[in-house]
Scaffold this motif. Structure first.
Motif, PDB file in Angstrom:
ATOM      1  N   PHE A  99       1.554   7.038  -6.781  1.00 40.24           N
ATOM      2  CA  PHE A  99       0.598   8.097  -7.088  1.00 40.24           C
ATOM      3  C   PHE A  99       1.313   9.454  -7.119  1.00 40.24           C
ATOM      4  O   PHE A  99       1.106  10.264  -8.020  1.00 40.24           O
ATOM      5  N   PHE A 100       2.189   9.666  -6.139  1.00 41.54           N
ATOM      6  CA  PHE A 100       2.947  10.928  -6.087  1.00 41.54           C
ATOM      7  C   PHE A 100       3.988  10.987  -7.197  1.00 41.54           C
ATOM      8  O   PHE A 100       4.161  12.016  -7.848  1.00 41.54           O
ATOM      9  N   TYR A 151     -12.450   7.262  -5.047  1.00 34.67           N
ATOM     10  CA  TYR A 151     -11.476   6.894  -3.993  1.00 34.67           C
ATOM     11  C   TYR A 151     -12.130   6.963  -2.610  1.00 34.67           C
ATOM     12  O   TYR A 151     -11.910   6.100  -1.760  1.00 34.67           O
ATOM     13  N   ILE A 152     -12.904   8.024  -2.390  1.00 38.26           N
ATOM     14  CA  ILE A 152     -13.551   8.166  -1.077  1.00 38.26           C
ATOM     15  C   ILE A 152     -14.500   6.993  -0.827  1.00 38.26           C
ATOM     16  O   ILE A 152     -14.459   6.359   0.240  1.00 38.26           O
ATOM     17  N   ILE A 158     -13.956  -0.331   1.806  1.00 39.56           N
ATOM     18  CA  ILE A 158     -12.892  -1.184   2.374  1.00 39.56           C
ATOM     19  C   ILE A 158     -12.923  -1.079   3.905  1.00 39.56           C
ATOM     20  O   ILE A 158     -12.801  -2.063   4.622  1.00 39.56           O
ATOM     21  N   GLY A 159     -13.111   0.139   4.396  1.00 40.59           N
ATOM     22  CA  GLY A 159     -13.148   0.365   5.845  1.00 40.59           C
ATOM     23  C   GLY A 159     -14.252  -0.421   6.524  1.00 40.59           C
ATOM     24  O   GLY A 159     -14.039  -1.023   7.584  1.00 40.59           O
ATOM     25  N   ALA A 163     -14.440   4.080  -2.243  1.00 41.74           N
ATOM     26  CA  ALA A 163     -13.654   2.834  -2.135  1.00 41.74           C
ATOM     27  C   ALA A 163     -13.079   2.700  -0.728  1.00 41.74           C
ATOM     28  O   ALA A 163     -13.118   1.619  -0.123  1.00 41.74           O
ATOM     29  N   MET A 164     -12.578   3.824  -0.189  1.00 37.40           N
ATOM     30  CA  MET A 164     -12.008   3.769   1.161  1.00 37.40           C
ATOM     31  C   MET A 164     -13.084   3.472   2.205  1.00 37.40           C
ATOM     32  O   MET A 164     -12.854   2.716   3.148  1.00 37.40           O
ATOM     33  N   PHE A 165     -14.261   4.060   2.034  1.00 35.62           N
ATOM     34  CA  PHE A 165     -15.371   3.758   2.962  1.00 35.62           C
ATOM     35  C   PHE A 165     -15.741   2.276   2.889  1.00 35.62           C
ATOM     36  O   PHE A 165     -15.917   1.614   3.910  1.00 35.62           O
ATOM     37  N   LEU A 217       0.830  -1.215   0.000  1.00 35.64           N
ATOM     38  CA  LEU A 217       0.000   0.000   0.000  1.00 35.64           C
ATOM     39  C   LEU A 217       0.864   1.264   0.000  1.00 35.64           C
ATOM     40  O   LEU A 217       0.534   2.263  -0.639  1.00 35.64           O
ATOM     41  N   VAL A 260       0.738   4.339  -2.775  1.00 39.70           N
ATOM     42  CA  VAL A 260       0.637   5.785  -2.487  1.00 39.70           C
ATOM     43  C   VAL A 260       1.841   6.521  -3.080  1.00 39.70           C
ATOM     44  O   VAL A 260       1.701   7.588  -3.696  1.00 39.70           O
ATOM     45  N   LYS A 266     -12.935  11.060  -9.926  1.00 42.38           N
ATOM     46  CA  LYS A 266     -11.957  10.089  -9.395  1.00 42.38           C
ATOM     47  C   LYS A 266     -11.883  10.198  -7.876  1.00 42.38           C
ATOM     48  O   LYS A 266     -11.796   9.204  -7.172  1.00 42.38           O
ATOM     49  N   ARG A 267     -11.905  11.432  -7.381  1.00 40.31           N
ATOM     50  CA  ARG A 267     -11.822  11.621  -5.928  1.00 40.31           C
ATOM     51  C   ARG A 267     -13.003  10.919  -5.234  1.00 40.31           C
ATOM     52  O   ARG A 267     -12.832  10.231  -4.237  1.00 40.31           O
ATOM     53  N   PRO A 291     -11.039  15.000 -12.256  1.00 40.75           N
ATOM     54  CA  PRO A 291     -10.470  14.635 -10.941  1.00 40.75           C
ATOM     55  C   PRO A 291     -11.521  14.448  -9.854  1.00 40.75           C
ATOM     56  O   PRO A 291     -11.381  13.588  -8.995  1.00 40.75           O
ATOM     57  N   PHE A 307      -5.138  16.054 -15.152  1.00 40.10           N
ATOM     58  CA  PHE A 307      -5.910  14.892 -14.702  1.00 40.10           C
ATOM     59  C   PHE A 307      -7.337  15.024 -15.252  1.00 40.10           C
ATOM     60  O   PHE A 307      -7.968  16.068 -15.058  1.00 40.10           O
TER      61      PHE A 307
END
Lengths: 177, 479
Positions: free
Chosen positions: A19-20, A43-44, A50-51, A46-48, A12, A16, A39-40, A36, A33
């Motif tokens: 990405f940078f 990601y949000i 997975i969480g 996806a994170m929720f 992971l 990250v 995409k944001r 964006p 991009f």
């Protein structure tokens, strides 16, 4: 398990970092991009998602649960500057062991290492409280107790041992006692 | 968009950053000595080792927080008038605090760690006297009072200039009453949120410090160890996070100068900072996951909020910076490179932190070297990188605007050293090597020695940054 944790973390972390790195490499390009904010949002969500999955799977059974098994063995462990007192030197294999962890002075951390030196669990020892933790040992042998909470000048010397033994051997030895 | 309208207190901030840079360098050298001692490359008596560890922890947190405060003060003072004298008082109290702490360690042999976990300062096992513990605690209180004054000055000016706390946190942007063009700048939103949680954290920290101080001399004045632990970790977590959140203001303010594109307070940005305000304060039980007497709901909350805290950082600050960089034609130099590295290091460092925030993982990773592994990533390659970037920004007009070879070399050496140094902590953590042990077993020495070599690289890079900064501010003084 520690090696899986390391491998997952490094993967992971690389994601990250990439990405940078890709953003820095693209800083001189004219192409920006595309969409964006879309995409944001992805990601949000996806994170929720997975969480939620990780939270439920990791907490479905509370990791500090103490079973009410009648076969559970209780051990009292007391930390002090700078030694451990354990009221049993041997515990039985494949039976729940409940550690009642005390301290007679400052905070200590009771960490249990298997015979390969791998930390298998830990809990804190805190003045005025008894932290309880349960573990079922599935491998016989020598186990070490070390201190994992900084407690003063000989913190690193707080090491003791106990044994996990087969039931038959334990009964025989108990008779000898 | 609201534009800067005041001249910042440049000379005062340059002096502060010089002090902080020197302390960071000195603390890095102490860190190097500790890793070398753990690797059995040099011999340090355990009592001295733990004194060095206490100095390293307090010094690093202190220096990093000083850089964060200087960054916040510098940029907020471009939007509102701040009383310079308050910063002078803050700095004076800070330096007096440092004197007390240094005295307690060097003269009093105090070595209870910077976290002063109750009741260790009072029960040393003969290693130090009560007076040394008292001096350390008084030193921390002086620093805390200084921070409180600084926060109150910034807070009251921002609140009055931006229509109250809600206005400064850009809540009208969240509700849609104000467009991002009329919103407070990101530096103000970030500073307002940070000031709120840091003020609360410092007050809680002061309460437990004063209680510990009384307990030193009046043992009958008992402090509940669990309550003290909660208060200490609440304060410690909030304070070190505030340091990073103050430093990121430099990214919001400086990067747009390099790209020519403004960084606006969007709706998602405002929501993210309000979430950060709550998360930073609610997450601290993840430091107590192995205290099984804690209520289960508190530890579960610690795990969940620990994960949630990563969302605003990764999907707002990190994501926005990456979007912002693409196609930006940013002019790369030491300042911009270090600022981008700072956000990247911070974002990468939260990964092992979040994973360690799970109760089941924490059971086998807590207080192993995994912990210094993750916090060194987001401090060494995060906050400290941002601070060195800010220092390079402060002197950029004094030197060539090119990304010179010496700067590129220093950046590369610092980055390589930082990656190698922190990876060795993570590998050691996965091998169950305990943290804060003066003496290491034979089988752990290899990683300690590799880490020592990488620490040396970090110091070489940091030394070049600081020397370049000193030359830069001297050039300013001559011109």
């Amino acid at each position: 398990m520690q090696h899986y944790v390391l491998a997952l973390s490094l993967s992971l972390m690389c994601f990250v970092s990439l990405f940078f790195i890709s953003a820095v490499m693209a800083s001189g390009n004219k192409k920006t991009f595309s969409s964006p904010e879309e995409k944001r949002k992805k990601y949000i969500w996806a994170m929720f998602f997975i969480g939620i999955v990780v939270t439920f799977t990791s907490l479905w059974q509370y990791p500090h649960t103490i079973s009410k098994s009648v076969h559970a063995q209780a051990i009292n462990v007391t930390g002090a500057q700078w030694y451990w007192e354990i009221d049993k030197e041997k515990v039985l294999l494949n039976k729940p062991v409940v550690f009642n962890v005390h301290t007679s002075d400052v905070n200590h951390g009771m960490g249990v290492l298997d015979s390969d030196g791998k930390l298998i669990f830990q809990t804190q020892a805190m003045p005025g409280y008894v932290n309880r933790i349960e573990h079922v040992f599935t491998k016989p042998g020598e186990y070490k107790v070390i201190c994992l909470e900084f407690c003063g000048v000989s913190h690193h010397d707080m090491i003791t041992e106990f044994q996990v033994v087969e039931k038959v051997v334990a009964q025989k030895e108990n008779k000898n006692d | 968009m609201i534009k800067p309208s005041h001249e910042p207190h440049s000379n005062l901030i340059k002096f502060t950053m010089l002090l902080a840079g020197a302390v960071l360098l000195l603390m890095m050298i102490i860190g190097l000595l500790m890793r070398a001692a753990q690797g059995d490359l040099i011999e340090i008596d355990p009592a001295i080792f733990y004194q060095l560890m206490t100095a390293h922890g307090a010094g690093m947190v202190g220096a990093a927080s000083l850089t964060g405060a200087a960054i916040m003060w510098y940029f907020v003072s471009r939007y509102v008038f701040l009383l310079k004298e308050v910063f002078v008082v803050f700095l004076t109290l800070f330096l007096f605090g440092v004197l007390f702490i240094l005295g307690s360690i060097s003269l009093g042999q105090f070595g209870a760690g910077w976290t002063f976990l109750f009741p260790l300062p009072a029960i040393s096992g003969g290693a130090w006297e009560t007076g040394a513990a008292a001096a350390f605690i008084i030193g921390l209180i002086l620093i805390g009072v200084g921070f409180l004054l600084m926060n109150l000055e910034v807070g009251r000016k921002v609140i009055s200039a931006f229509d109250g706390i809600g206005g400064a946190l850009a809540w009208p942007v969240i509700s849609g009453k104000v467009t991002p063009d009329d919103a407070p700048p990101p530096a103000i939103v970030a500073s307002m949120a940070t000031i709120i949680f840091n003020t609360i954290g410092i007050v809680v920290g002061a309460a437990v410090l004063v209680s510990s101080l009384i307990n030193l001399y009046v043992p009958a004045f008992e402090v509940d160890a669990l309550l003290a632990k909660n208060m200490i970790y609440f304060f410690g977590h909030v304070f070190i996070n505030a340091t990073i959140y103050m430093a990121v203001v430099a990214v919001y303010e400086i990067i747009p100068e390099y790209t020519g594109k403004p960084w606006k307070t969007s709706r998602i940005f405002a929501i993210a900072w309000s979430a950060i305000l709550l998360f930073v304060m609610a997450v601290y039980p993840h430091h107590l996951l192995q205290d099984t007497v804690m209520p289960a709901w508190a530890l579960i909350m610690g795990q969940i909020v620990s994960y949630l805290s990563g969302i605003p950082l990764l999907t707002v600050t990190a994501f926005s910076l990456c979007v912002y960089l693409r196609g930006s034609n940013i002019k790369w130099d030491l300042a911009s490179a270090l600022l981008v590295l700072g956000v990247a290091g911070w974002s990468v460092g939260v990964v092992p932190a979040i994973i360690d925030g799970m109760i089941s993982v924490n059971k086998i990773m807590h207080n192993t070297q995994w912990v210094p592994g993750h916090f060194h990533i987001y401090l060494l390659l995060g906050e400290v990188a941002m601070s060195f970037g800010f220092m390079a920004y402060l002197i950029k007009e004094a030197k060539s605007s090119e990304f010179q070879m010496i700067d590129k070399t220093a950046f590369g050496v610092y980055l390589a050293g930082g990656i190698g140094f922190t990876l060795m902590f993570l590998v050691s953590g996965a091998m169950s090597v305990p943290r804060r042990w003066a003496v290491h077993a034979e089988e752990w020495l290899l990683q300690d020695r590799i880490a020592t070599a990488f620490a040396l690289l970090v110091i070489v890079g940091a030394l070049i940054f600081v020397v370049r900064y000193i030359i830069g501010i001297s050039t300013y003084r001559r011109t």
